[in-house]
Motif scaffolding. Structure first.
Motif, PDB file in Angstrom:
ATOM      1  N   ILE A  85      14.699  28.009 -33.263  1.00 27.32           N
ATOM      2  CA  ILE A  85      13.770  28.088 -32.119  1.00 27.32           C
ATOM      3  C   ILE A  85      12.336  28.308 -32.615  1.00 27.32           C
ATOM      4  CG2 ILE A  85      13.158  29.434 -30.054  1.00 27.32           C
ATOM      5  CD1 ILE A  85      16.262  29.905 -29.719  1.00 27.32           C
ATOM      6  N   VAL A  86      12.191  29.094 -33.677  1.00 30.88           N
ATOM      7  CA  VAL A  86      10.855  29.317 -34.262  1.00 30.88           C
ATOM      8  C   VAL A  86      10.307  27.988 -34.794  1.00 30.88           C
ATOM      9  CG1 VAL A  86       9.569  30.549 -36.071  1.00 30.88           C
ATOM     10  CG2 VAL A  86      11.476  31.677 -34.909  1.00 30.88           C
ATOM     11  N   GLN A  87      11.145  27.256 -35.501  1.00 28.71           N
ATOM     12  CA  GLN A  87      10.729  25.965 -36.070  1.00 28.71           C
ATOM     13  C   GLN A  87      10.401  24.962 -34.960  1.00 28.71           C
ATOM     14  OE1 GLN A  87      13.759  24.387 -38.704  1.00 28.71           O
ATOM     15  NE2 GLN A  87      12.714  22.408 -38.756  1.00 28.71           N
ATOM     16  N   PHE A  88      11.211  24.989 -33.925  1.00 28.84           N
ATOM     17  CA  PHE A  88      11.024  24.098 -32.776  1.00 28.84           C
ATOM     18  C   PHE A  88       9.633  24.328 -32.147  1.00 28.84           C
ATOM     19  CE2 PHE A  88      13.301  22.806 -28.580  1.00 28.84           C
ATOM     20  CZ  PHE A  88      12.990  21.482 -28.806  1.00 28.84           C
ATOM     21  N   ALA A  89       9.279  25.605 -31.978  1.00 23.90           N
ATOM     22  CA  ALA A  89       7.989  25.944 -31.353  1.00 23.90           C
ATOM     23  C   ALA A  89       6.822  25.392 -32.162  1.00 23.90           C
ATOM     24  CB  ALA A  89       7.860  27.463 -31.212  1.00 23.90           C
ATOM     25  N   GLU A  90       7.022  25.281 -33.466  1.00 21.56           N
ATOM     26  CA  GLU A  90       5.936  24.770 -34.321  1.00 21.56           C
ATOM     27  C   GLU A  90       5.797  23.256 -34.180  1.00 21.56           C
ATOM     28  OE1 GLU A  90       7.186  26.355 -38.043  1.00 21.56           O
ATOM     29  OE2 GLU A  90       6.528  28.393 -37.504  1.00 21.56           O
ATOM     30  N   LEU A  97       9.570  30.837 -24.584  1.00 18.60           N
ATOM     31  CA  LEU A  97      10.902  31.387 -24.851  1.00 18.60           C
ATOM     32  C   LEU A  97      11.177  32.542 -23.890  1.00 18.60           C
ATOM     33  CD1 LEU A  97      13.510  31.734 -26.478  1.00 18.60           C
ATOM     34  CD2 LEU A  97      12.200  32.975 -28.208  1.00 18.60           C
ATOM     35  N   ILE A  98      12.244  32.362 -23.122  1.00 20.61           N
ATOM     36  CA  ILE A  98      12.654  33.384 -22.143  1.00 20.61           C
ATOM     37  C   ILE A  98      14.038  33.865 -22.568  1.00 20.61           C
ATOM     38  CG2 ILE A  98      13.141  33.838 -19.700  1.00 20.61           C
ATOM     39  CD1 ILE A  98      11.570  31.218 -19.057  1.00 20.61           C
ATOM     40  N   THR A  99      14.215  35.164 -22.681  1.00 24.74           N
ATOM     41  CA  THR A  99      15.548  35.654 -23.068  1.00 24.74           C
ATOM     42  C   THR A  99      16.074  36.686 -22.084  1.00 24.74           C
ATOM     43  OG1 THR A  99      16.922  36.419 -24.899  1.00 24.74           O
ATOM     44  CG2 THR A  99      14.825  37.554 -24.618  1.00 24.74           C
ATOM     45  N   GLN A 100      17.401  36.647 -21.933  1.00 24.16           N
ATOM     46  CA  GLN A 100      18.086  37.709 -21.170  1.00 24.16           C
ATOM     47  C   GLN A 100      18.574  38.783 -22.124  1.00 24.16           C
ATOM     48  OE1 GLN A 100      20.950  35.719 -18.158  1.00 24.16           O
ATOM     49  NE2 GLN A 100      20.404  34.133 -19.598  1.00 24.16           N
ATOM     50  N   ASN A 101      18.402  38.565 -23.413  1.00 25.40           N
ATOM     51  CA  ASN A 101      18.966  39.490 -24.400  1.00 25.40           C
ATOM     52  C   ASN A 101      18.105  40.738 -24.546  1.00 25.40           C
ATOM     53  OD1 ASN A 101      20.867  37.567 -24.718  1.00 25.40           O
ATOM     54  ND2 ASN A 101      20.091  36.782 -26.666  1.00 25.40           N
ATOM     55  N   ALA A 109      13.079  37.002 -35.983  1.00 27.12           N
ATOM     56  CA  ALA A 109      13.090  35.668 -36.599  1.00 27.12           C
ATOM     57  C   ALA A 109      11.675  35.103 -36.674  1.00 27.12           C
ATOM     58  CB  ALA A 109      13.991  34.727 -35.795  1.00 27.12           C
ATOM     59  N   GLY A 110      10.765  35.622 -35.815  1.00 27.10           N
ATOM     60  CA  GLY A 110       9.386  35.152 -35.851  1.00 27.10           C
ATOM     61  C   GLY A 110       8.899  34.520 -34.563  1.00 27.10           C
ATOM     62  N   SER A 111       9.640  34.611 -33.476  1.00 26.17           N
ATOM     63  CA  SER A 111       9.168  34.054 -32.194  1.00 26.17           C
ATOM     64  C   SER A 111       8.153  35.009 -31.572  1.00 26.17           C
ATOM     65  CB  SER A 111      10.342  33.865 -31.213  1.00 26.17           C
ATOM     66  OG  SER A 111      11.126  32.762 -31.567  1.00 26.17           O
ATOM     67  N   PRO A 112       6.957  34.491 -31.229  1.00 27.01           N
ATOM     68  CA  PRO A 112       5.972  35.352 -30.578  1.00 27.01           C
ATOM     69  C   PRO A 112       6.124  35.291 -29.054  1.00 27.01           C
ATOM     70  CG  PRO A 112       4.966  33.249 -31.171  1.00 27.01           C
ATOM     71  CD  PRO A 112       6.432  33.151 -31.523  1.00 27.01           C
ATOM     72  N   ASN A 113       5.565  36.250 -28.347  1.00 22.82           N
ATOM     73  CA  ASN A 113       5.452  36.209 -26.880  1.00 22.82           C
ATOM     74  C   ASN A 113       6.758  35.921 -26.146  1.00 22.82           C
ATOM     75  OD1 ASN A 113       2.655  36.462 -27.295  1.00 22.82           O
ATOM     76  ND2 ASN A 113       2.485  34.239 -27.561  1.00 22.82           N
ATOM     77  N   VAL A 114       7.827  36.562 -26.563  1.00 22.78           N
ATOM     78  CA  VAL A 114       9.110  36.334 -25.894  1.00 22.78           C
ATOM     79  C   VAL A 114       9.070  36.975 -24.503  1.00 22.78           C
ATOM     80  CG1 VAL A 114      11.606  36.672 -26.057  1.00 22.78           C
ATOM     81  CG2 VAL A 114      10.228  36.493 -28.153  1.00 22.78           C
ATOM     82  N   ILE A 115       9.460  36.226 -23.492  1.00 25.18           N
ATOM     83  CA  ILE A 115       9.556  36.797 -22.137  1.00 25.18           C
ATOM     84  C   ILE A 115      10.934  37.451 -22.014  1.00 25.18           C
ATOM     85  CG2 ILE A 115       9.546  36.305 -19.667  1.00 25.18           C
ATOM     86  CD1 ILE A 115       7.733  33.927 -20.199  1.00 25.18           C
TER      87      ILE A 115
END
Ligand code: OAD
Length: 251
Positions: A85-90, A97-101, A109-115
């Protein structure tokens, strides 16, 4: 392996939403909620452990259970799905990225601004006055699943500290929900990954996206109610499917 039209839809998308659920962390060793046999809600009582009333009736049981889960997460590592997902964003113009987790594996992993729709195991607060509480630095020994632990007390009002997660019957954090809804309605492609699509209002997001014309893609080893809505249902584990999909889009 992936439909040509799907790769094209992702390549021309200006805004992609990725919605994740517990399945994205399953390959990191974090149990999901509803998988048969291994799911948390198969083995524990959700009403007791995930409601304000349950906490009030037995705070030590509930706090001990969340400390067990927090220790599990602290001992886990992001898996290839989180990194893909990090690579995909690049690679794409805009990715939300929205998570229920309630774990922090996307961030690690390096994802910024996770909702975060359902809060975080790592951001407890006071049950009464909602003041944020900082955990002591020491990483807890992984306590046993059923071990009771007394919650800390709020330094401001002396009430109990509670886990910073959204419980049944509670509202989602307003600003996060608003951002998520806007993104779902505005995106060109929505990928729903590792969620049973049973918990509302999160389950509404892919439906909203489809209604507004987005291509909805589901990655899950099992069927969910979203199968009927998604244009593409890719059956398999997130950690096995996602890296290949991201590579296919990059070609
Ligand atoms: P669920 O446990 O309901 O669903 C997990 C989904 O992940 C299932 O559909 C599985 O088939 C799928 N799955 C399992 N392993 C997978 C893998 N390796 N790759 C991809 N998918 C896999 O979890 P959620 O949908 O996240 O609420 O549950 C939603 C909410 O219900 C949670 O956020 C939690 C719970 O009560 C709170 O914590 C507030």
């Amino acid at each position: 392996m992936f439909a040509e039209e799907l790769i094209t839809a992702i390549k021309i998308a200006r805004h992609i939403v990725v919605l994740t659920g517990a399945g994205v962390s399953a390959e990191s060793g974090i149990p999901t909620f509803r998988d048969a046999q291994t799911g948390l809600w198969e083995n524990f009582d959700a009403t007791q452990l995930a409601s304000p009333q349950g906490f009030q009736s037995d705070p030590e049981l509930v706090w001990g259970w969340y400390e067990w889960r927090r220790a599990q997460v602290l001992g886990a590592r992001p898996n290839p799905a989180h990194y893909a997902i990090v690579q995909f964003a690049e690679q794409v113009e805009q990715l939300t990225l929205i998570t229920q987790n309630v774990d922090d594996l996307h961030e690690r992993a390096g994802s910024p601004n996770v909702i975060r729709l359902h809060g975080s195991l790592h951001q407890p607060r006071c049950f009464a006055c909602a003041s944020p509480y900082a955990f002591p630095e020491a990483i807890p020994q992984e306590p046993a699943a059923g071990r009771r632990l007394p919650p800390s007390r709020c330094p401001h009002c002396n009430d109990y500290i509670r886990p910073g997660v959204v419980w049944f019957g509670e509202s989602l954090p307003e600003a996060e929900w608003r951002r998520a809804e806007l993104a779902a309605k505005a995106c060109d492609v929505l990928l729903s990954i590792g969620t049973s699509a049973l918990v509302w209002p999160a389950a509404q997001l892919p439906i909203d996206a489809a209604r507004h014309g987005a291509v909805v893609v589901q990655i899950n080893p099992d069927q969910t109610p979203l199968n009927a809505v998604a244009r593409y249902n890719i059956q398999g584990k997130a950690g096995e499917i996602l890296p290949g999909l991201v590579d296919a889009v990059a070609l």
